[in-house]
Design a protein around this motif. Sequence first.
Motif, PDB file in Angstrom:
ATOM      1  N   THR A   3      -2.305 -48.163  -2.385  1.00 30.63           N
ATOM      2  CA  THR A   3      -1.546 -47.162  -1.641  1.00 30.63           C
ATOM      3  C   THR A   3      -0.045 -47.430  -1.730  1.00 30.63           C
ATOM      4  O   THR A   3       0.748 -46.504  -1.920  1.00 30.63           O
ATOM      5  N   THR A   4       0.351 -48.681  -1.618  1.00 30.34           N
ATOM      6  CA  THR A   4       1.772 -49.029  -1.678  1.00 30.34           C
ATOM      7  C   THR A   4       2.374 -48.671  -3.024  1.00 30.34           C
ATOM      8  O   THR A   4       3.431 -48.042  -3.093  1.00 30.34           O
ATOM      9  N   ILE A   5       1.715 -49.051  -4.088  1.00 31.81           N
ATOM     10  CA  ILE A   5       2.215 -48.741  -5.433  1.00 31.81           C
ATOM     11  C   ILE A   5       2.214 -47.240  -5.666  1.00 31.81           C
ATOM     12  O   ILE A   5       3.127 -46.695  -6.297  1.00 31.81           O
ATOM     13  N   PHE A   6       1.197 -46.542  -5.149  1.00 34.21           N
ATOM     14  CA  PHE A   6       1.186 -45.083  -5.292  1.00 34.21           C
ATOM     15  C   PHE A   6       2.448 -44.473  -4.682  1.00 34.21           C
ATOM     16  O   PHE A   6       3.095 -43.636  -5.310  1.00 34.21           O
ATOM     17  N   TRP A   7       2.789 -44.870  -3.469  1.00 32.49           N
ATOM     18  CA  TRP A   7       3.960 -44.267  -2.807  1.00 32.49           C
ATOM     19  C   TRP A   7       5.261 -44.662  -3.493  1.00 32.49           C
ATOM     20  O   TRP A   7       6.189 -43.860  -3.590  1.00 32.49           O
ATOM     21  N   ILE A   8       5.330 -45.879  -3.990  1.00 39.50           N
ATOM     22  CA  ILE A   8       6.526 -46.287  -4.742  1.00 39.50           C
ATOM     23  C   ILE A   8       6.664 -45.432  -5.995  1.00 39.50           C
ATOM     24  O   ILE A   8       7.749 -44.926  -6.302  1.00 39.50           O
ATOM     25  N   LEU A   9       5.568 -45.249  -6.729  1.00 33.40           N
ATOM     26  CA  LEU A   9       5.609 -44.439  -7.947  1.00 33.40           C
ATOM     27  C   LEU A   9       5.863 -42.963  -7.649  1.00 33.40           C
ATOM     28  O   LEU A   9       6.557 -42.288  -8.413  1.00 33.40           O
ATOM     29  N   ALA A  10       5.312 -42.455  -6.548  1.00 37.22           N
ATOM     30  CA  ALA A  10       5.534 -41.054  -6.194  1.00 37.22           C
ATOM     31  C   ALA A  10       7.001 -40.805  -5.849  1.00 37.22           C
ATOM     32  O   ALA A  10       7.598 -39.812  -6.293  1.00 37.22           O
ATOM     33  N   ILE A  11       7.599 -41.702  -5.079  1.00 39.02           N
ATOM     34  CA  ILE A  11       9.028 -41.566  -4.743  1.00 39.02           C
ATOM     35  C   ILE A  11       9.875 -41.710  -5.999  1.00 39.02           C
ATOM     36  O   ILE A  11      10.828 -40.962  -6.212  1.00 39.02           O
ATOM     37  N   TRP A  12       9.511 -42.673  -6.857  1.00 39.56           N
ATOM     38  CA  TRP A  12      10.235 -42.852  -8.121  1.00 39.56           C
ATOM     39  C   TRP A  12      10.153 -41.595  -8.973  1.00 39.56           C
ATOM     40  O   TRP A  12      11.131 -41.175  -9.583  1.00 39.56           O
ATOM     41  N   LEU A  13       8.985 -40.973  -9.021  1.00 39.57           N
ATOM     42  CA  LEU A  13       8.809 -39.756  -9.809  1.00 39.57           C
ATOM     43  C   LEU A  13       9.734 -38.646  -9.313  1.00 39.57           C
ATOM     44  O   LEU A  13      10.378 -37.970 -10.112  1.00 39.57           O
ATOM     45  N   VAL A  14       9.825 -38.466  -8.018  1.00 41.87           N
ATOM     46  CA  VAL A  14      10.693 -37.425  -7.467  1.00 41.87           C
ATOM     47  C   VAL A  14      12.160 -37.721  -7.775  1.00 41.87           C
ATOM     48  O   VAL A  14      12.886 -36.859  -8.283  1.00 41.87           O
ATOM     49  N   VAL A  15      12.600 -38.939  -7.504  1.00 42.70           N
ATOM     50  CA  VAL A  15      13.996 -39.310  -7.768  1.00 42.70           C
ATOM     51  C   VAL A  15      14.308 -39.193  -9.248  1.00 42.70           C
ATOM     52  O   VAL A  15      15.321 -38.603  -9.647  1.00 42.70           O
ATOM     53  N   ASN A  16      13.445 -39.719 -10.076  1.00 39.72           N
ATOM     54  CA  ASN A  16      13.641 -39.708 -11.517  1.00 39.72           C
ATOM     55  C   ASN A  16      13.598 -38.285 -12.074  1.00 39.72           C
ATOM     56  O   ASN A  16      14.391 -37.920 -12.942  1.00 39.72           O
ATOM     57  N   GLY A  17      12.679 -37.473 -11.585  1.00 38.72           N
ATOM     58  CA  GLY A  17      12.585 -36.088 -12.057  1.00 38.72           C
ATOM     59  C   GLY A  17      13.802 -35.268 -11.692  1.00 38.72           C
ATOM     60  O   GLY A  17      14.339 -34.522 -12.521  1.00 38.72           O
ATOM     61  N   VAL A  18      14.270 -35.400 -10.464  1.00 36.51           N
ATOM     62  CA  VAL A  18      15.464 -34.668 -10.033  1.00 36.51           C
ATOM     63  C   VAL A  18      16.668 -35.142 -10.830  1.00 36.51           C
ATOM     64  O   VAL A  18      17.472 -34.337 -11.317  1.00 36.51           O
ATOM     65  N   TRP A  19      16.801 -36.446 -10.989  1.00 33.50           N
ATOM     66  CA  TRP A  19      17.928 -36.988 -11.741  1.00 33.50           C
ATOM     67  C   TRP A  19      17.902 -36.501 -13.186  1.00 33.50           C
ATOM     68  O   TRP A  19      18.929 -36.130 -13.747  1.00 33.50           O
ATOM     69  N   THR A  20      16.730 -36.469 -13.793  1.00 33.24           N
ATOM     70  CA  THR A  20      16.608 -36.020 -15.180  1.00 33.24           C
ATOM     71  C   THR A  20      17.020 -34.565 -15.327  1.00 33.24           C
ATOM     72  O   THR A  20      17.654 -34.185 -16.311  1.00 33.24           O
ATOM     73  N   CYS A  21      16.693 -33.738 -14.368  1.00 28.18           N
ATOM     74  CA  CYS A  21      17.059 -32.318 -14.431  1.00 28.18           C
ATOM     75  C   CYS A  21      18.568 -32.099 -14.355  1.00 28.18           C
ATOM     76  O   CYS A  21      19.092 -31.162 -14.953  1.00 28.18           O
ATOM     77  N   PHE A  22      19.265 -32.949 -13.623  1.00 31.50           N
ATOM     78  CA  PHE A  22      20.693 -32.739 -13.405  1.00 31.50           C
ATOM     79  C   PHE A  22      21.598 -33.550 -14.319  1.00 31.50           C
ATOM     80  O   PHE A  22      22.791 -33.290 -14.375  1.00 31.50           O
ATOM     81  N   ALA A  23      21.064 -34.540 -15.029  1.00 30.59           N
ATOM     82  CA  ALA A  23      21.921 -35.395 -15.851  1.00 30.59           C
ATOM     83  C   ALA A  23      21.430 -35.460 -17.288  1.00 30.59           C
ATOM     84  O   ALA A  23      21.396 -36.535 -17.888  1.00 30.59           O
ATOM     85  N   THR A  24      21.075 -34.346 -17.859  1.00 26.79           N
ATOM     86  CA  THR A  24      20.525 -34.353 -19.216  1.00 26.79           C
ATOM     87  C   THR A  24      21.555 -34.731 -20.271  1.00 26.79           C
ATOM     88  O   THR A  24      21.187 -35.101 -21.372  1.00 26.79           O
ATOM     89  N   GLN A  75      12.631 -37.927 -21.406  1.00 24.75           N
ATOM     90  CA  GLN A  75      13.825 -38.767 -21.288  1.00 24.75           C
ATOM     91  C   GLN A  75      14.180 -39.436 -22.607  1.00 24.75           C
ATOM     92  O   GLN A  75      15.349 -39.491 -22.981  1.00 24.75           O
ATOM     93  N   PHE A  76      13.195 -39.954 -23.305  1.00 22.85           N
ATOM     94  CA  PHE A  76      13.491 -40.589 -24.586  1.00 22.85           C
ATOM     95  C   PHE A  76      13.965 -39.576 -25.616  1.00 22.85           C
ATOM     96  O   PHE A  76      14.835 -39.882 -26.434  1.00 22.85           O
ATOM     97  N   TYR A  77      13.422 -38.375 -25.575  1.00 22.68           N
ATOM     98  CA  TYR A  77      13.911 -37.334 -26.477  1.00 22.68           C
ATOM     99  C   TYR A  77      15.381 -37.036 -26.185  1.00 22.68           C
ATOM    100  O   TYR A  77      16.203 -36.988 -27.103  1.00 22.68           O
ATOM    101  N   LEU A  78      15.709 -36.836 -24.932  1.00 28.07           N
ATOM    102  CA  LEU A  78      17.089 -36.527 -24.560  1.00 28.07           C
ATOM    103  C   LEU A  78      18.026 -37.715 -24.791  1.00 28.07           C
ATOM    104  O   LEU A  78      19.200 -37.532 -25.098  1.00 28.07           O
ATOM    105  N   ALA A  79      17.518 -38.925 -24.666  1.00 26.10           N
ATOM    106  CA  ALA A  79      18.357 -40.114 -24.808  1.00 26.10           C
ATOM    107  C   ALA A  79      18.669 -40.436 -26.267  1.00 26.10           C
ATOM    108  O   ALA A  79      19.772 -40.873 -26.581  1.00 26.10           O
ATOM    109  N   TYR A  80      17.728 -40.226 -27.154  1.00 27.11           N
ATOM    110  CA  TYR A  80      17.909 -40.652 -28.533  1.00 27.11           C
ATOM    111  C   TYR A  80      18.137 -39.503 -29.511  1.00 27.11           C
ATOM    112  O   TYR A  80      18.144 -39.718 -30.723  1.00 27.11           O
TER     113      TYR A  80
END
Length: 89
Positions: A3-24, A75-80
């Motif tokens: 459960t702990t790892i799930f919530w860490i990954l879920a929060i990471w997914l939201v932060v990472n997804g939002v960041w990816t949309c705005f900083a391409t 992300q790797f496509y956009l990065a490289y």
Amino acid sequence: MFTTIFWILAIWLVVNGVWTCFATGNQELMKWFGWINVVAIILGFWVFYGAASVAVLAGWFTAVNWVNVVLAIIQFYLAYRKVGATHNA
């Protein structure tokens, strides 16, 4: 642990997804977040298949892991990618 790892990954997914949309356009940070996402993917699948699962979260955990895989590919496509390259025919 499941459960702990799930919530860490879920929060990471939201932060990472939002960041990816705005900083391409920021390729350097996109590389960093892509590689951090690879670590998150490895951790996510390792915990999913290695820890005692919680039945209510099992489907969501799988979805979070696979969405992280797709996000890392993007992300790797956009990065490289080559920015400003011209094609001579």
